[in-house]
Design a protein around this motif. Structure first.
Motif, PDB file in Angstrom:
ATOM      1  N   VAL A 195       0.852  -1.191   0.000  1.00 35.15           N
ATOM      2  CA  VAL A 195       0.000   0.000   0.000  1.00 35.15           C
ATOM      3  C   VAL A 195       0.886   1.239   0.000  1.00 35.15           C
ATOM      4  CG1 VAL A 195      -1.839   1.239   1.211  1.00 35.15           C
ATOM      5  CG2 VAL A 195      -1.727  -1.270   1.349  1.00 35.15           C
ATOM      6  N   THR A 196       1.812   1.278   0.940  1.00 33.68           N
ATOM      7  CA  THR A 196       2.779   2.363   1.033  1.00 33.68           C
ATOM      8  C   THR A 196       3.970   1.845   1.826  1.00 33.68           C
ATOM      9  OG1 THR A 196       3.086   4.686   1.696  1.00 33.68           O
ATOM     10  CG2 THR A 196       1.689   3.330   3.106  1.00 33.68           C
ATOM     11  N   MET A 197       5.153   2.379   1.546  1.00 37.71           N
ATOM     12  CA  MET A 197       6.383   1.793   2.065  1.00 37.71           C
ATOM     13  C   MET A 197       7.071   2.718   3.076  1.00 37.71           C
ATOM     14  SD  MET A 197       6.530  -1.069   0.347  1.00 37.71           S
ATOM     15  CE  MET A 197       8.243  -1.621   0.478  1.00 37.71           C
ATOM     16  N   GLU A 198       7.864   2.113   3.946  1.00 34.14           N
ATOM     17  CA  GLU A 198       8.676   2.873   4.887  1.00 34.14           C
ATOM     18  C   GLU A 198       9.550   3.874   4.128  1.00 34.14           C
ATOM     19  OE1 GLU A 198      12.113   2.104   8.312  1.00 34.14           O
ATOM     20  OE2 GLU A 198      11.142   0.403   7.324  1.00 34.14           O
ATOM     21  N   GLY A 199       9.557   5.115   4.576  1.00 30.06           N
ATOM     22  CA  GLY A 199      10.333   6.162   3.927  1.00 30.06           C
ATOM     23  C   GLY A 199       9.563   6.975   2.909  1.00 30.06           C
ATOM     24  N   ASP A 200       8.402   6.487   2.466  1.00 30.62           N
ATOM     25  CA  ASP A 200       7.600   7.229   1.488  1.00 30.62           C
ATOM     26  C   ASP A 200       7.141   8.563   2.059  1.00 30.62           C
ATOM     27  OD1 ASP A 200       7.878   5.184  -0.293  1.00 30.62           O
ATOM     28  OD2 ASP A 200       5.796   4.486  -0.198  1.00 30.62           O
ATOM     29  N   GLU A 201       7.201   9.587   1.250  1.00 31.43           N
ATOM     30  CA  GLU A 201       6.626  10.887   1.614  1.00 31.43           C
ATOM     31  C   GLU A 201       5.159  10.849   1.203  1.00 31.43           C
ATOM     32  OE1 GLU A 201       8.101  13.321   3.204  1.00 31.43           O
ATOM     33  OE2 GLU A 201      10.128  12.482   3.248  1.00 31.43           O
ATOM     34  N   ASP A 202       4.334  10.284   2.051  1.00 33.13           N
ATOM     35  CA  ASP A 202       2.957   9.941   1.701  1.00 33.13           C
ATOM     36  C   ASP A 202       2.046  10.397   2.836  1.00 33.13           C
ATOM     37  OD1 ASP A 202       0.578   8.813   0.941  1.00 33.13           O
ATOM     38  OD2 ASP A 202       1.309   6.747   0.846  1.00 33.13           O
ATOM     39  N   LEU A 203       1.138  11.330   2.553  1.00 29.57           N
ATOM     40  CA  LEU A 203       0.247  11.872   3.578  1.00 29.57           C
ATOM     41  C   LEU A 203      -1.131  11.234   3.557  1.00 29.57           C
ATOM     42  CD1 LEU A 203       1.077  15.697   3.323  1.00 29.57           C
ATOM     43  CD2 LEU A 203       2.034  13.999   4.888  1.00 29.57           C
ATOM     44  N   ARG A 204      -1.324  10.201   2.780  1.00 27.46           N
ATOM     45  CA  ARG A 204      -2.653   9.596   2.682  1.00 27.46           C
ATOM     46  C   ARG A 204      -3.017   8.827   3.956  1.00 27.46           C
ATOM     47  NH1 ARG A 204      -2.221   5.890  -2.395  1.00 27.46           N
ATOM     48  NH2 ARG A 204      -0.176   5.560  -1.394  1.00 27.46           N
ATOM     49  N   ILE A 205      -4.315   8.766   4.213  1.00 26.86           N
ATOM     50  CA  ILE A 205      -4.885   7.978   5.303  1.00 26.86           C
ATOM     51  C   ILE A 205      -5.819   6.946   4.677  1.00 26.86           C
ATOM     52  CG2 ILE A 205      -6.368   8.068   7.347  1.00 26.86           C
ATOM     53  CD1 ILE A 205      -5.324  10.886   7.850  1.00 26.86           C
ATOM     54  N   PHE A 206      -5.869   5.753   5.270  1.00 25.02           N
ATOM     55  CA  PHE A 206      -6.605   4.648   4.679  1.00 25.02           C
ATOM     56  C   PHE A 206      -7.550   4.009   5.691  1.00 25.02           C
ATOM     57  CE2 PHE A 206      -2.417   4.981   2.816  1.00 25.02           C
ATOM     58  CZ  PHE A 206      -2.636   4.917   1.453  1.00 25.02           C
ATOM     59  N   GLY A 207      -8.706   3.571   5.212  1.00 24.51           N
ATOM     60  CA  GLY A 207      -9.621   2.752   5.999  1.00 24.51           C
ATOM     61  C   GLY A 207      -9.770   1.401   5.318  1.00 24.51           C
ATOM     62  N   VAL A 208      -9.762   0.333   6.093  1.00 27.93           N
ATOM     63  CA  VAL A 208      -9.881  -1.018   5.528  1.00 27.93           C
ATOM     64  C   VAL A 208     -11.360  -1.364   5.377  1.00 27.93           C
ATOM     65  CG1 VAL A 208      -9.228  -3.442   5.753  1.00 27.93           C
ATOM     66  CG2 VAL A 208      -7.744  -1.656   6.705  1.00 27.93           C
ATOM     67  N   VAL A 209     -11.812  -1.431   4.136  1.00 29.91           N
ATOM     68  CA  VAL A 209     -13.204  -1.788   3.844  1.00 29.91           C
ATOM     69  C   VAL A 209     -13.390  -3.293   3.987  1.00 29.91           C
ATOM     70  CG1 VAL A 209     -15.035  -1.754   2.099  1.00 29.91           C
ATOM     71  CG2 VAL A 209     -13.448   0.179   2.308  1.00 29.91           C
ATOM     72  N   ARG A 210     -12.500  -4.059   3.400  1.00 28.79           N
ATOM     73  CA  ARG A 210     -12.505  -5.520   3.542  1.00 28.79           C
ATOM     74  C   ARG A 210     -11.081  -6.020   3.334  1.00 28.79           C
ATOM     75  NH1 ARG A 210     -12.056  -8.332  -1.190  1.00 28.79           N
ATOM     76  NH2 ARG A 210     -12.341  -7.137  -3.131  1.00 28.79           N
ATOM     77  N   GLY A 211     -10.822  -7.233   3.803  1.00 27.07           N
ATOM     78  CA  GLY A 211      -9.483  -7.786   3.672  1.00 27.07           C
ATOM     79  C   GLY A 211      -8.636  -7.477   4.890  1.00 27.07           C
TER      80      GLY A 211
END
Length: 236
Positions: free
Chosen positions: A51-67
């Motif tokens: 989904v996203t990796m350690e060190g990524d400059e990533d400001l997204r937030i995620f909710g788990v719908v399924r899985g």
């Protein structure tokens, strides 16, 4: 490959009910919850897809719908290990939005997974109708911090068998009836700081007690209350 899905607005409240039934969104107003569910982008991932990796400059937030999504961390030059598994209804990724810098964890789909994803554009859409967005995100950050503290507390349990069962109980918390998740015994060992051999021996004992079963790379908890009683009385 991450796939973006189109979910029409009239279908979203039902499709994303797992996010509003418990946890963060269950504490919010209906108007705020609806704004969140309508604004998010929906992405689908296959097993072992990052989904996203350690060190990524990533400001997204995620909710788990399924899985399920696994969180992996490493110390210095150590190979990354599985620290936690986030299931349907849980949120992750809020840290960099508040403290900046790259991500401290790697997040990987553990099975076929669907996420609700929020970046700057999605939060800008929510903020138009929800002036308290920052306050609600701060509440989410506090809840995620509390969850991390719980994981640390589990790792401090001195008895290895009880430490393993504590992880299973956390994964099943709030469920009723039989509950299964895709998790190998080696991965359960990583999450509980226990050897695979120790996990294997305990799983066989718990199977004999009728508390859980294993099938095709999945662990099936058949009796949550019984497993909780086992945890409370083990070693006494």
């Amino acid at each position: 490959m991450v796939t973006q899905l189109h979910v029409p607005e009239p279908q979203r409240e039902e499709r994303f009910a797992s996010l509003s039934r418990g946890g963060w969104l269950s504490l919010q107003s209906h108007a705020f919850t609806r704004a969140i569910l309508c604004a998010g982008r929906v992405i689908a991932l296959q097993p072992r897809e990052p989904v996203t990796m350690e060190g990524d400059e990533d400001l997204r937030i995620f909710g788990v719908v399924r899985g399920a999504v696994g969180t992996y961390s490493s110390h210095r030059h150590q190979f990354p290990v599985l620290g936690a598994m986030l299931l349907s209804g849980q949120w992750f990724g809020v840290g960099p939005r508040f403290v900046g810098g790259g991500r401290k964890l790697t997040f990987i789909a553990m099975e076929d997974t669907e996420l609700l994803c929020f970046g700057n554009a999605e939060f800008q859409q929510v903020s138009v109708s929800c002036s308290d967005l920052d306050d609600q995100l701060a509440q989410l950050a506090q809840m995620m911090s509390n969850y991390s503290n719980l994981i640390v507390a589990e790792l401090l349990i001195p008895e290895t068998d009880r430490r393993i069962v504590a992880v299973l109980l956390r994964l099943c918390e709030g469920t009723s009836g039989e509950f299964s998740f895709r998790l190998s015994q080696a991965e359960l060992g990583e999450m509980s700081n226990a050897s695979r051999d120790t996990v294997n021996k305990l799983v066989k004992r718990l199977e004999q007690c009728g508390l859980l079963t294993t099938r095709y790379g999945r662990i099936v908890v058949a009796d949550y209350e019984g497993l909780a009683r086992w945890f409370d009385t083990a070693g006494t």
